[in-house]
Design an enzyme around this catalytic site. Structure first.
Site, mmCIF file in Angstrom:
data_model
loop_
_atom_site.group_PDB
_atom_site.id
_atom_site.type_symbol
_atom_site.label_atom_id
_atom_site.label_comp_id
_atom_site.label_asym_id
_atom_site.label_seq_id
_atom_site.Cartn_x
_atom_site.Cartn_y
_atom_site.Cartn_z
ATOM 1 C CG ASP A 209 -2.195 0.705 0.887
ATOM 2 O OD1 ASP A 209 -2.201 1.725 0.943
ATOM 3 O OD2 ASP A 209 -3.446 0.046 0.825
ATOM 4 C CG HIS B 280 -5.358 3.918 0.868
ATOM 5 N ND1 HIS B 280 -4.974 2.658 0.565
ATOM 6 C CD2 HIS B 280 -6.750 3.854 0.453
ATOM 7 C CE1 HIS B 280 -5.976 1.958 0.240
ATOM 8 N NE2 HIS B 280 -7.244 2.599 -0.114
ATOM 9 C CB SER C 76 -8.970 -0.076 0.349
ATOM 10 O OG SER C 76 -8.874 0.393 -0.876
#
Length: 505
Positions: A103, A167, A492
């Site tokens: 990520d 994120h 996600s």
């Protein structure tokens, strides 16, 4: 190029450079070669002309040649909603599970990644930590690497495994974050934040930057993660359109992961609700769609005539005055623009002199930066779009249905001094949950139609989890809110159901 040859004296780099030298001169071959994959599978990255690419592709040992493109990045309540309470009995085996997170990095100082009570990493771990002046690992985050094959790293990115966007921290804590009481986004979604397997270890592979996630970096991370000894790989990125398995680096990496006994869990994508919009669908990986939970965030709009309307947003702003002047975007165009443009509140279309200090009504859902640019104190947005999940904005905002938005419009145009205020969001019960949220990508499988994808769905809407303090709540211009935990939505978040399955199997 498939699996690694079994020869003990095999040198991947030598073989790859030799192949390049067969289609170009030696000097150019050394400059063309960029990276060899040699730990878990066989392949390389090089700069090629179209003619050179065709020559390489025609070689017997080559499976496929494809360009390196950019992929994009696709709680306190969700685990309770799924029926997995905090007091479930944990086992020692959880601490031996290593989750490989591919990520945007991680924020190691978050309480979700504390190593209090953890012993040393499992003996099977073979990875490393790219520590630096601003990043160190611990017994929770046992490994960290970053990949950037395209040259210099510049602001807002940082040259370390540290997450500068948020994120990566959010997905890592959703999957494997520890138990943190009292987590919330400035009071919203308050509760105990925890991952699916809170006692597991995390190995970080930072492949995503502010401009996207390079295919060559994705494969490099797969190569390392498989060799390092992770038990599961989590990857929540995807392209803009489906690719054949031989041309998809995520499918290729997941294939070699599967051959080594490692499950790759993928987000289905955020391109719904169109059919066939799923982006990660290889038969050997787990593709997860997003569904809503029994919680939603509602934001009230109060007009000067005493009427109120209920919209959706994640609004942490509390306006100080009772009411503010209310204007319609179509009535306040900037010089050089007209109402047909300013009604949508696009960047540069609003007159700062007329909008500054007001609440502005807009005929579309935007990110709020155009309103911030001209000094608006708040914004009401309305359209016929889906409202089954909530956005955050850099100013006080609420998103109304077109029916309610029309009433606000009529009030503005039939009142001499229209006014309004926007309340801070409140939590409400979503009685229809669970259902697949509108943005979640759908099947059918665009390549192998007789294999159903996505495989399952899991909570992915309005999820509270850890965040990077190098970013803000929205990461947008004009937003100054730096937080430890944030609320976002996406497949996600949902794909981390896999971690829960490991925990309770």
């Amino acid at each position: 190029m498939g699996d690694l040859p079994s020869k003990s004296d095999f040198s991947a780099t030598s073989m790859h450079v030799s192949m390049l030298q067969s289609v170009m001169d030696s000097e150019r071959a050394s400059k063309s070669w960029l990276h060899s994959y040699h730990k878990s599978f066989n392949g390389f990255v090089a700069k090629l002309t179209e003619e050179e690419k065709e020559k390489i592709a025609s070689m017997d040992e080559v499976v496929s040649v494809f360009p390196s493109t950019k992929k994009q990045l696709h709680t306190t309540r969700s685990w309770d909603f799924m029926g997995f309470p905090q007091d479930v009995k944990r086992t020692q085996i959880e601490s031996d599970i290593i989750v490989g997170m591919l990520d945007s990095g991680i924020w190691p100082e978050s309480q979700s990644f504390s190593d209090e009570g953890f012993g040393p990493p499992p003996g099977k771990w073979k990875g490393s930590c790219q520590s630096s002046s601003n990043f160190t690992c611990n017994n929770k985050i046992i490994g960290a690497r970053f990949y950037h094959s395209e040259g210099n790293i510049s602001y807002p990115d940082v040259p370390s495994p540290r997450d500068s966007g948020g994120h990566g921290s959010h997905t890592a804590s959703t999957a494997a974050g520890g138990i943190v009481k009292g987590a919330s986004l400035l009071g919203l979604g308050s509760g105990t934040a925890r991952g699916g397997v809170p006692s597991s270890r995390i190995a970080v592979y930072k492949i995503c930057w502010s401009d996207g996630c390079s295919d060559s970096d994705i494969l490099a991370a797969f190569d390392d993660a498989i060799s390092d000894g992770v038990d599961i790989i989590s990857l929540s990125v995807g392209g803009l359109f489906p690719l054949d398995y031989f041309d998809d680096p995520i499918a290729i990496g997941a294939f070699h992961s599967m051959k080594n006994g490692i499950l790759t869990s993928n987000s289905a994508g955020n391109s719904g609700p169109n059919p066939g919009s799923i982006l990660n669908f290889s038969p050997w990986s787990l593709s997860v769609a997003a569904n809503v939970i029994d919680r939603k965030f509602l934001t009230q709009v109060f007009l000067g005539n005493g009427k109120s309307y209920e919209g959706v947003s994640v609004n942490t702003f509390k306006l100080q005055n009772e009411t503010y002047s209310l204007v319609y975007g179509g009535n306040v165009p900037a010089p050089g623009s007209d109402g047909s443009e300013s009604r949508y509140c696009s960047l540069g279309s609003l007159d700062a002199k007329l909008v500054n200090g007001t609440i502005v009504l807009c005929d579309s859902l935007g990110n709020g930066t155009a309103q911030v640019e001209v000094g608006a104190i708040g914004t009401i947005m309305q359209s016929n779009g889906f409202n089954d999940f909530a956005f955050s904005f850099p100013l006080s905002a609420s998103y109304l249905t077109s029916t309610d938005g029309t009433q606000v419009f009529k009030y503005i145009n039939t009142t001499s001094n229209p006014s309004a205020t926007i309340a801070k969001s409140v939590e409400a019960v979503e009685k229809a949950a669970p259902f697949v949220v509108s943005f979640s990508s759908r099947g059918p499988n665009p390549i192998t139609s007789d294999i159903l994808k996505p495989d399952l769905s899991a909570p992915g809407v309005d999820i509270v989890a850890a965040w990077s303090e190098l970013s803000t709540v929205t990461g947008l211009e004009g937003d100054s809110r730096v937080v430890s935990y944030n609320i976002i939505s996406g497949t996600s978040m949902s794909y981390n159901l896999t971690m829960m399955m490991l925990s309770y199997s």
